[in-house]
Design an enzyme around this catalytic site. Structure first.
Site, PDB file in Angstrom:
ATOM      1  N   HIS A 166       0.887  -1.282  -0.024  1.00 49.52           N
ATOM      2  CA  HIS A 166      -0.008  -0.020  -0.064  1.00 49.52           C
ATOM      3  C   HIS A 166       0.827   1.040   0.104  1.00 49.52           C
ATOM      4  O   HIS A 166       2.013   1.350   0.810  1.00 49.52           O
ATOM      5  CB  HIS A 166      -0.810   0.025   1.303  1.00 49.52           C
ATOM      6  CG  HIS A 166      -1.991  -0.749   1.201  1.00 49.52           C
ATOM      7  ND1 HIS A 166      -2.666  -1.220   2.364  1.00 49.52           N
ATOM      8  CD2 HIS A 166      -3.061  -1.010   0.338  1.00 49.52           C
ATOM      9  CE1 HIS A 166      -3.774  -1.884   2.025  1.00 49.52           C
ATOM     10  NE2 HIS A 166      -4.032  -1.604   0.766  1.00 49.52           N
ATOM     11  N   CYS A 260      -2.339   2.883   9.199  1.00 54.19           N
ATOM     12  CA  CYS A 260      -3.297   2.109   8.744  1.00 54.19           C
ATOM     13  C   CYS A 260      -4.492   1.844   9.968  1.00 54.19           C
ATOM     14  O   CYS A 260      -5.698   1.652   9.270  1.00 54.19           O
ATOM     15  CB  CYS A 260      -2.795   0.383   8.741  1.00 54.19           C
ATOM     16  SG  CYS A 260      -1.429   0.584   7.397  1.00 54.19           S
TER      17      CYS A 260
HETATM   18  N1  ARG Z   1      -3.732  -7.195   6.721  1.00 55.66           N
HETATM   19  C1  ARG Z   1      -4.196  -5.906   6.022  1.00 55.66           C
HETATM   20  C2  ARG Z   1      -4.114  -6.100   4.605  1.00 55.66           C
HETATM   21  O1  ARG Z   1      -3.289  -6.713   4.172  1.00 55.66           O
HETATM   22  C3  ARG Z   1      -3.435  -4.812   6.432  1.00 55.66           C
HETATM   23  C4  ARG Z   1      -3.884  -3.465   5.996  1.00 55.66           C
HETATM   24  C5  ARG Z   1      -2.840  -2.311   6.248  1.00 55.66           C
HETATM   25  N2  ARG Z   1      -3.365  -0.974   5.844  1.00 55.66           N
HETATM   26  C6  ARG Z   1      -2.910  -0.104   5.102  1.00 55.66           C
HETATM   27  N3  ARG Z   1      -3.563   0.810   4.966  1.00 55.66           N
HETATM   28  N4  ARG Z   1      -1.636  -0.223   4.725  1.00 55.66           N
HETATM   29  O2  ARG Z   1      -4.887  -5.784   3.789  1.00 55.66           O
END
Ligand code: ARG
Length: 281
Positions: A166, A260
């Site tokens: 991300h 997050c």
């Molecule tokens: N386990 C989640 C996923 O893989 C973590 C999300 C983290 N969020 C972020 N905005 N980076 O989607």
């Protein structure tokens, strides 16, 4: 600061490592519920201490990643653009986030069907521009649609390292001119776009990047982030930013950290539209 920061969070009641959709997640390692709760509470208390109002969405059994509210959608003034998650295991979160937004004063819109979009996890304002990460989660076309819909310029950035899946894991705008970034997460083109378009780009080393240093929450001139980033803390101090390091290791096990776990409802500090239109208006 023009407004009281408003942040959406979700208590980690049903948080856990129940599937593996990024390289950080390992079901065999799991997470510790008591420690997760304590770390989440400390993040919430820190944000409250910095003057933020925390809004809570009800946790839902069977949706362990609902705690990562940054992925709920993207907020632009009173518009909430809901996410379309890439992986089925997270798709059940969307109706909860959309319902929350529509009952809390937002107009809700969704990207066209078939396009993936993971909200503020992949789309971050810096100044007037929306910096948008694509490949592992969001599609570049969804970002173009978002840009057309809200009338802002979008700079699509391809993410090349699956650990930084991300954009908010490797890029963090601090204000309209300053951002943290981890160069290794981008290709040459992305790095040159960032260098051209962000006046003061603060490089994060590989060692500090893997501790989720870029996944920080900015409130005014304070940066809340995972502990273990002494080099970045010094760079920030030189620029007049204070840091509030917190232990967030239980969430790093799922591939997330401070940023997050939050969704800024009144606009991120670095977003120019926020300055033009004070929140609450
Ligand atoms: N386990 C989640 C996923 O893989 C973590 C999300 C983290 N969020 C972020 N905005 N980076 O989607």
């Amino acid at each position: 600061m023009l407004s009281t920061p408003r942040v959406l969070m979700c208590p980690p009641t049903y948080y856990g490592i129940e599937y593996e959709i990024n390289p950080w997640m390992d079901r065999r390692v799991g997470s510790d519920p008591a420690r997760s709760r304590a770390q989440w509470e400390a993040l919430r208390a820190t944000l409250v201490d910095l003057g933020a109002t925390i809004e809570l969405i009800e946790p839902v059994r069977g949706l362990p990643d609902l705690v990562f509210t940054a992925n709920a959608g993207l907020v632009h003034r009173d518009l909430f653009i809901g996410s379309r998650f890439r992986f089925g295991v997270r798709q059940g979160e969307s109706p909860h986030f959309e319902k929350w937004a529509s009952t809390h004063g937002f107009r809700v819109l969704l990207p066209p069907e078939g396009l993936h979009f993971e909200g503020a996890g992949d789309a971050l304002f810096c100044g007037e521009t929306l910096f948008a990460g694509y490949r592992f989660r969001s599609d570049a076309r969804s970002h173009q649609w978002v840009g057309d819909t809200i009338g802002v310029e979008v700079l699509p950035l391809e993410l090349v390292d699956p650990r930084f899946y991300h954009l908010d894991t490797c890029f963090c705008p601090l204000n309209a001119e300053t951002a943290l970034y981890y160069p290794g997460a981008f290709d040459d083109y992305g790095r040159s776009v960032l260098a051209d378009r962000v006046r003061d780009l603060v490089e994060v080393s590989a060692e500090e990047a893997v501790t989720f240093t870029c996944n920080a929450v900015v409130v005014g001139r304070t940066v809340v982030l995972n502990e273990a980033a002494p080099k970045v803390a010094r760079e920030l101090a030189d620029r007049g930013f204070a840091t509030r390091p917190l232990p967030l290791g239980e969430f790093i096990k799922a591939g997330g950290s401070a940023k997050c776990l939050t969704l800024r409802l009144d606009g991120e500090e670095a977003a120019d539209w926020k300055r033009a239109t004070p929140a609450g208006s």
